[in-house]
Design an enzyme around this catalytic site. Structure first.
Site, PDB file in Angstrom:
ATOM      1  N   CYS A 133       0.890  -1.518   0.139  1.00  0.00           N
ATOM      2  CA  CYS A 133       0.058   0.078   0.037  1.00  0.00           C
ATOM      3  C   CYS A 133       0.963   1.155   0.096  1.00  0.00           C
ATOM      4  O   CYS A 133       1.531   1.771   1.160  1.00  0.00           O
ATOM      5  CB  CYS A 133      -0.765  -0.054   1.334  1.00  0.00           C
ATOM      6  SG  CYS A 133      -1.918   1.365   1.465  1.00  0.00           S
ATOM      7  N   CYS A 136      -0.523   3.953   2.083  1.00  0.00           N
ATOM      8  CA  CYS A 136      -0.200   3.824   3.887  1.00  0.00           C
ATOM      9  C   CYS A 136       1.338   4.081   4.077  1.00  0.00           C
ATOM     10  O   CYS A 136       1.437   4.778   5.225  1.00  0.00           O
ATOM     11  CB  CYS A 136      -0.578   2.206   3.960  1.00  0.00           C
ATOM     12  SG  CYS A 136      -2.315   1.737   3.372  1.00  0.00           S
ATOM     13  N   ASP A 137       2.069   3.794   3.070  1.00  0.00           N
ATOM     14  CA  ASP A 137       3.714   3.629   3.646  1.00  0.00           C
ATOM     15  C   ASP A 137       4.624   4.440   2.835  1.00  0.00           C
ATOM     16  O   ASP A 137       5.537   4.333   3.185  1.00  0.00           O
ATOM     17  CB  ASP A 137       3.944   2.146   3.608  1.00  0.00           C
ATOM     18  CG  ASP A 137       3.334   1.225   4.683  1.00  0.00           C
ATOM     19  OD1 ASP A 137       2.760   1.680   5.668  1.00  0.00           O
ATOM     20  OD2 ASP A 137       3.171   0.060   4.206  1.00  0.00           O
TER      21      ASP A 137
END
Length: 314
Positions: A133, A136-137
């Site tokens: 992701c 997300c990261d």
């Protein structure tokens, strides 16, 4: 005894549904799978969930949601739903370890599982440099080198997104041709930060205790192996919605995602609702999953109230 409602799955969607239904005195039963908390439990730091300015561990966020649902009266049981029978209400679930359970309504929040490469070193380093992701990261790789593996639209989109943070994004694909649409390919090729390693098969994720070293690949033209150095590896080869246990009783699209009535969480079966990544092929974020979990709870509550109203006036 038939429950008023059973929620299948305990990611942000299922747990939000549980909080809302428990507060409405609907006494939901939540069936936890063998990975309680869903994909977020494999994420270390969550920095984009509103209300946590310093971030929060994915596992801690899920634990807090679970405690909140329990506080209002939700019950949790661990098991894996093997099959369902939605032909008659109350609906029946066959749950491994729990036997047959019945409910007047069902909320499906079983999520979608990211596809992985299945190579050595990959699973060992999830959350330690390996991610599925970018949203997300990506922030954690500011000024660093990143590899994106994949050849579809998602891979192009994530590669372009990651150039906001990384000093270099290397796109690795096992074929010379990409599956991505021309407009997405063009967008990626026009970005100076993206370098291309096509026609290369990933073989192994190389890492030490200090972090990732790189991705070992085989050049399919020459047969030679090489190590592509990187600080982060993003695997973007798709997701598989967890809908196999439904046995085709709930309408899904060609990829297996549950189809819901636009603007609602209603499926083709009255009293059966779907929320979170199991019906969302586009956003796949904790906050959007939680929002759809709230929607499912409110839709479910209205359905149960209509049943009670019909029973009184029958």
């Amino acid at each position: 005894m038939a429950y008023k409602t059973i929620i299948i799955g305990t990611g942000p969607a299922g747990l939000t549904s549980a909080i809302y239904l428990a507060r409405a005195n609907m006494e939901p039963l939540v069936i936890e799978g063998w990975q309680p908390g869903g994909q977020l439990t494999t994420t270390t730091e969550v920095e984009n969930f509103p209300g946590f300015p310093d971030g929060i561990l994915g596992s801690e966020l899920m634990s807090n949601m679970r405690k909140q649902a329990q506080r209002f009266g939700a019950t949790f049981k661990t098991g894996s739903v093997k099959s369902v029978d939605f032909s008659n209400r109350p609906y029946t679930l066959d749950v491994e370890g729990l036997g047959q359970l019945q409910a007047e309504s069902i909320i499906i929040s079983t999520g979608a599982s990211a596809k992985y490469l299945g190579i050595p070193g990959e699973q060992d380093n999830i959350g330690r440099g390996v991610s599925t992701c970018a949203t997300c990261d990506g922030f954690f790789f500011r000024g660093k080198k990143i590899i994106v593996v994949g050849g579809g639209d998602s891979a192009m989109e994530e590669a372009v997104f990651l150039t906001r943070f990384a000093s270099e994004v290397r796109l690795v694909h096992r074929r010379e041709e990409l599956r991505a649409s021309k407009i997405m390919q063009d967008r990626a090729r026009q970005n100076d930060k993206i370098v291309w390693s096509l026609n290369r098969t990933p073989l192994e994720v190389a890492a030490t205790g200090m972090g990732l070293q790189g991705l070992k690949v085989r050049n399919n033209e020459t047969g030679e192996e090489e190590l592509l150095e990187t600080d982060g590896l993003f695997v973007t080869i798709g997701h598989t919605p967890n809908t196999g246990f439904l046995g085709g009783q709930v309408d899904t699209d060609e990829q297996g995602y549950i189809v819901v009535k636009p603007g609602t969480t209603e499926t083709n079966i009255p009293g059966v609702f779907a929320c979170g990544d199991v019906q969302d092929r586009q956003y796949r974020q904790a906050i959007t999953a939680a929002g759809s979990g709230c929607m499912a709870a409110l839709d479910c509550e209205r359905f149960l109230e209509s049943l009670a109203h019909e029973a009184v006036h029958a």
